[in-house]
Design a protein around this motif. Structure first.
Motif, PDB file in Angstrom:
ATOM      1  N   HIS A 167      -9.347 105.530 -52.729  1.00  0.00           N
ATOM      2  CA  HIS A 167      -9.238 103.921 -52.782  1.00  0.00           C
ATOM      3  C   HIS A 167      -7.842 103.942 -53.420  1.00  0.00           C
ATOM      4  CE1 HIS A 167     -13.498 103.147 -51.947  1.00  0.00           C
ATOM      5  NE2 HIS A 167     -13.720 104.204 -52.669  1.00  0.00           N
ATOM      6  N   ALA A 168      -7.284 102.896 -52.796  1.00  0.00           N
ATOM      7  CA  ALA A 168      -5.997 102.586 -53.510  1.00  0.00           C
ATOM      8  C   ALA A 168      -5.607 100.886 -53.360  1.00  0.00           C
ATOM      9  CB  ALA A 168      -4.806 103.189 -52.815  1.00  0.00           C
ATOM     10  N   PRO A 173      -5.057 105.205 -43.311  1.00  0.00           N
ATOM     11  CA  PRO A 173      -5.134 103.971 -44.157  1.00  0.00           C
ATOM     12  C   PRO A 173      -5.987 102.953 -43.735  1.00  0.00           C
ATOM     13  CG  PRO A 173      -2.900 103.819 -43.079  1.00  0.00           C
ATOM     14  CD  PRO A 173      -3.408 105.036 -42.761  1.00  0.00           C
ATOM     15  N   THR A 174      -7.033 102.504 -44.491  1.00  0.00           N
ATOM     16  CA  THR A 174      -7.963 101.522 -43.794  1.00  0.00           C
ATOM     17  C   THR A 174      -8.147 100.291 -44.744  1.00  0.00           C
ATOM     18  OG1 THR A 174      -9.703 102.398 -44.932  1.00  0.00           O
ATOM     19  CG2 THR A 174      -9.196 103.284 -42.518  1.00  0.00           C
ATOM     20  N   LEU A 175      -8.547  99.224 -44.021  1.00  0.00           N
ATOM     21  CA  LEU A 175      -9.134  97.808 -44.664  1.00  0.00           C
ATOM     22  C   LEU A 175     -10.067  97.199 -43.565  1.00  0.00           C
ATOM     23  CD1 LEU A 175      -8.983  96.072 -47.169  1.00  0.00           C
ATOM     24  CD2 LEU A 175      -6.838  94.905 -45.947  1.00  0.00           C
ATOM     25  N   ASP A 176     -11.280  97.321 -43.806  1.00  0.00           N
ATOM     26  CA  ASP A 176     -12.080  96.544 -42.778  1.00  0.00           C
ATOM     27  C   ASP A 176     -12.134  97.081 -41.320  1.00  0.00           C
ATOM     28  OD1 ASP A 176     -13.447  95.323 -44.653  1.00  0.00           O
ATOM     29  OD2 ASP A 176     -11.972  93.523 -44.742  1.00  0.00           O
ATOM     30  N   GLU A 177     -12.112  98.603 -41.163  1.00  0.00           N
ATOM     31  CA  GLU A 177     -11.921  99.211 -39.966  1.00  0.00           C
ATOM     32  C   GLU A 177     -13.135  99.989 -39.367  1.00  0.00           C
ATOM     33  OE1 GLU A 177      -9.300  98.879 -37.993  1.00  0.00           O
ATOM     34  OE2 GLU A 177      -7.542  98.532 -39.163  1.00  0.00           O
ATOM     35  N   ALA A 178     -14.210  99.172 -39.715  1.00  0.00           N
ATOM     36  CA  ALA A 178     -15.307  99.880 -39.261  1.00  0.00           C
ATOM     37  C   ALA A 178     -15.555  99.843 -37.587  1.00  0.00           C
ATOM     38  CB  ALA A 178     -16.938  99.337 -39.666  1.00  0.00           C
ATOM     39  N   GLU A 187     -18.364  98.505 -43.447  1.00  0.00           N
ATOM     40  CA  GLU A 187     -18.834  99.965 -43.541  1.00  0.00           C
ATOM     41  C   GLU A 187     -17.940 100.993 -43.214  1.00  0.00           C
ATOM     42  OE1 GLU A 187     -22.185 100.651 -44.109  1.00  0.00           O
ATOM     43  OE2 GLU A 187     -22.072  98.665 -44.611  1.00  0.00           O
ATOM     44  N   THR A 188     -16.583 100.616 -43.351  1.00  0.00           N
ATOM     45  CA  THR A 188     -15.567 101.712 -43.381  1.00  0.00           C
ATOM     46  C   THR A 188     -15.731 102.987 -43.968  1.00  0.00           C
ATOM     47  OG1 THR A 188     -13.973  99.970 -42.662  1.00  0.00           O
ATOM     48  CG2 THR A 188     -13.061 102.048 -43.504  1.00  0.00           C
ATOM     49  N   VAL A 189     -16.211 102.791 -45.597  1.00  0.00           N
ATOM     50  CA  VAL A 189     -15.900 104.134 -46.181  1.00  0.00           C
ATOM     51  C   VAL A 189     -17.195 104.826 -45.618  1.00  0.00           C
ATOM     52  CG1 VAL A 189     -15.918 104.596 -48.713  1.00  0.00           C
ATOM     53  CG2 VAL A 189     -14.666 102.980 -48.167  1.00  0.00           C
ATOM     54  N   ALA A 190     -18.229 104.120 -45.756  1.00  0.00           N
ATOM     55  CA  ALA A 190     -19.367 104.899 -45.272  1.00  0.00           C
ATOM     56  C   ALA A 190     -19.252 105.573 -44.083  1.00  0.00           C
ATOM     57  CB  ALA A 190     -20.610 104.027 -45.257  1.00  0.00           C
ATOM     58  N   LEU A 191     -18.694 105.049 -42.977  1.00  0.00           N
ATOM     59  CA  LEU A 191     -18.603 105.815 -41.773  1.00  0.00           C
ATOM     60  C   LEU A 191     -17.540 106.861 -41.854  1.00  0.00           C
ATOM     61  CD1 LEU A 191     -18.185 102.400 -39.484  1.00  0.00           C
ATOM     62  CD2 LEU A 191     -20.135 104.159 -39.479  1.00  0.00           C
ATOM     63  N   ILE A 247      -8.161 112.588 -44.608  1.00  0.00           N
ATOM     64  CA  ILE A 247      -8.251 111.713 -45.739  1.00  0.00           C
ATOM     65  C   ILE A 247      -8.089 110.247 -45.218  1.00  0.00           C
ATOM     66  CG2 ILE A 247      -7.060 111.106 -47.769  1.00  0.00           C
ATOM     67  CD1 ILE A 247      -5.890 113.998 -47.973  1.00  0.00           C
ATOM     68  N   VAL A 248      -9.156 109.475 -45.720  1.00  0.00           N
ATOM     69  CA  VAL A 248      -9.448 108.142 -45.378  1.00  0.00           C
ATOM     70  C   VAL A 248      -9.024 107.235 -46.700  1.00  0.00           C
ATOM     71  CG1 VAL A 248     -10.683 106.030 -44.634  1.00  0.00           C
ATOM     72  CG2 VAL A 248     -10.648 108.169 -43.401  1.00  0.00           C
ATOM     73  N   VAL A 249      -7.789 106.637 -46.723  1.00  0.00           N
ATOM     74  CA  VAL A 249      -7.431 105.947 -47.833  1.00  0.00           C
ATOM     75  C   VAL A 249      -7.753 104.466 -47.919  1.00  0.00           C
ATOM     76  CG1 VAL A 249      -5.579 105.525 -49.609  1.00  0.00           C
ATOM     77  CG2 VAL A 249      -5.456 107.442 -48.119  1.00  0.00           C
ATOM     78  N   ASP A 250      -8.736 104.026 -48.121  1.00  0.00           N
ATOM     79  CA  ASP A 250      -9.349 102.547 -48.038  1.00  0.00           C
ATOM     80  C   ASP A 250      -8.737 101.599 -49.164  1.00  0.00           C
ATOM     81  OD1 ASP A 250     -11.132 100.903 -46.507  1.00  0.00           O
ATOM     82  OD2 ASP A 250     -11.921 100.521 -48.615  1.00  0.00           O
TER      83      ASP A 250
END
Length: 448
Positions: free
Chosen positions: A58-59, A12-17, A44-48, A35-38
């Motif tokens: 996305h969740a 799970p991520t939230l602003d983890e670039a 740039e978390t999702v792009a990275l 699987i990265v769940v943003d």
């Protein structure tokens, strides 16, 4: 299921670039899908994640809901849940592989806990967690969790709690499975202790855990504790946006038969959805780069639909959040409330009216300095924009949505509460074939 990978790694991520690339590099050594769940990152978390070959979903923001969303989409026979700010060294990868090679599906596993850094306080926290694990059988989410798909499903996964989700699933697992401590360590960043103050964070965590074990519900605890959102890294090619202002874009997943249904009666479902896709992308692209946060509120709220919305509108410079349940008024009121948690002004727009751009919303923000509400009237009796500086759910309740009464009823509510209102220039919706511009006709399947 037997044709899928052995392992699905879910993060799970939230602003983890800043931290995610290190973990993704580590787990490349693991044989399985990543699987990265943003939860709506603005960096740039999702792009990275995509650049590293991870699958992105996305969740709704919240570690528990993000972990559940990742598990719902995972195809591995085993699931590994990791936090984005931890690191797996070679010994951790080796211990994981050894466990997977011999484990029974009734077993679940975790790593030892460590914080990076050499301060005495770090060792104190590690010692305390070791006692907690040995005495109560409780492990941090920072220690990772390895569980078979069959056992995860049997215990119904992570509870839908705003916090304590790691404790919740462990309570469920200990009834049906056997815990295994892997002979390796996950090293977690100490950034949360550094940001909040080590002693204060430790005391708060102890208090929350104590209250939880005394029977205070996670929902109530969640109102007392809101996880900090990490600071966004501003793109190097422009100034960081003004985070006190939010532009919210309401969007539906572009599915034939579910969008622009009145238009579809004239031009067909496929043509209508292509027009809707064009309008939505034009709107979001015209709003990119402004001096505000750009947030898309999507529906349906499942992870597959939110992912399709992000791919359609482009993930660059936007956040994607699910719309809550309820009618349009309830969803708009909640979106306003959500945006104003962190901002001073919000402007909500749709995706099906041509001509909404950065200049439009800048004018709305300017008018909000001297008015309680800003409305952009649509020529069909609705509105294409509403701007507010404080939550006003009463303006959205009981409105006859999708009728010519929307704008008059809204203005009546505003007047009844003696609020000041500013009206923008009227714009035309695209509801029938007669509303189509030449460029949109050209973009239709079979168009010139």
């Amino acid at each position: 299921m037997s044709d899928g990978p052995v392992l699905s790694v879910i993060v799970p991520t939230l602003d983890e670039a800043e931290h995610l690339p290190g973990l993704l590099a580590d787990v490349q050594a693991v044989d399985g899908e990543i699987i990265v769940v943003d939860g709506g990152s603005s960096d740039e978390t999702v792009a990275l994640a995509r650049r590293a070959g991870a699958r992105t979903l996305h969740a709704e923001a919240g570690r528990g809901s993000q972990l559940r969303a990742g598990a719902d989409e995972a195809s591995g026979r085993w699931l590994l849940f990791l936090h984005a700010d931890c690191r797996m060294d070679d010994s951790a990868v080796g211990a994981l592989n050894d466990f997977l090679a011999t484990a029974d599906e009734s077993e679940y596993a975790h790593f030892d806990f460590a914080l990076n850094g050499d301060a005495f306080f770090h060792r104190f926290i590690e010692f305390g967690q070791d006692l907690r694990e040995r005495g109560l059988g409780l492990v941090y989410g920072d220690q990772g969790l390895v569980v078979s798909r069959s056992l995860y499903d049997a215990v119904e996964g992570y509870p839908d709690w705003p916090l304590m989700e790691d404790v919740g699933i462990l309570r469920r697992l200990e009834v049906r499975g056997r815990r295994v401590a892997l002979p390796a360590t996950l090293v977690t960043s100490d950034r949360r202790y550094a940001e909040e103050g080590g002693t204060w964070r430790w005391l708060r965590n102890v208090l929350l855990m104590t209250l939880f074990h005394l029977g205070v519900s996670p929902s109530r605890l969640g109102r007392w504790y809101r996880p900090r959102r990490h600071r966004r890294a501003a793109p190097s090619d422009r100034l960081e946006a003004d985070t006190t202002r939010v532009v919210g874009v309401f969007a539906k997943a572009p599915v034939p038969g579910r969008v622009k249904t009145r238009l579809a009666a004239d031009v067909g479902d496929l043509a209508a959805v292509e027009i809707y896709r064009t309008l939505g992308r034009m709107t979001v692209d015209a709003l990119r780069g402004g001096d505000y946060r750009l947030v898309v509120f999507g529906t349906p709220a499942d992870s597959a639909s939110l992912t399709s919305i992000a791919h359609w509108l482009g993930p660059e410079d936007i956040e994607v959040h699910p719309q809550p349940d309820g009618d349009l008024g309830h969803r708009m009121a909640r979106a306003v409330e959500h945006a104003l948690d962190d901002a001073q002004a919000v402007v909500i727009v749709g995706t099906d009216i041509p001509g909404i751009d950065e200049e439009t919303v800048d004018e709305a923000f300017r008018l909000l300095r001297d008015h309680d509400v800003v409305v952009g009237p649509a020529t069909d009796g609705g509105y294409y924009l509403v701007g507010l500086t404080r939550p006003r759910p009463e303006l959205f309740a009981g409105i006859e949505w999708s009728t010519p009464r929307v704008l008059p009823q809204t203005l009546e509510r505003i007047a009844a509460r003696r609020l000041t209102v500013a009206l923008l220039t009227a714009k035309s919706d695209v509801d029938t074939a007669d509303d189509l511009t030449e460029s949109l006709r050209t973009g239709m399947p079979g168009g010139a």
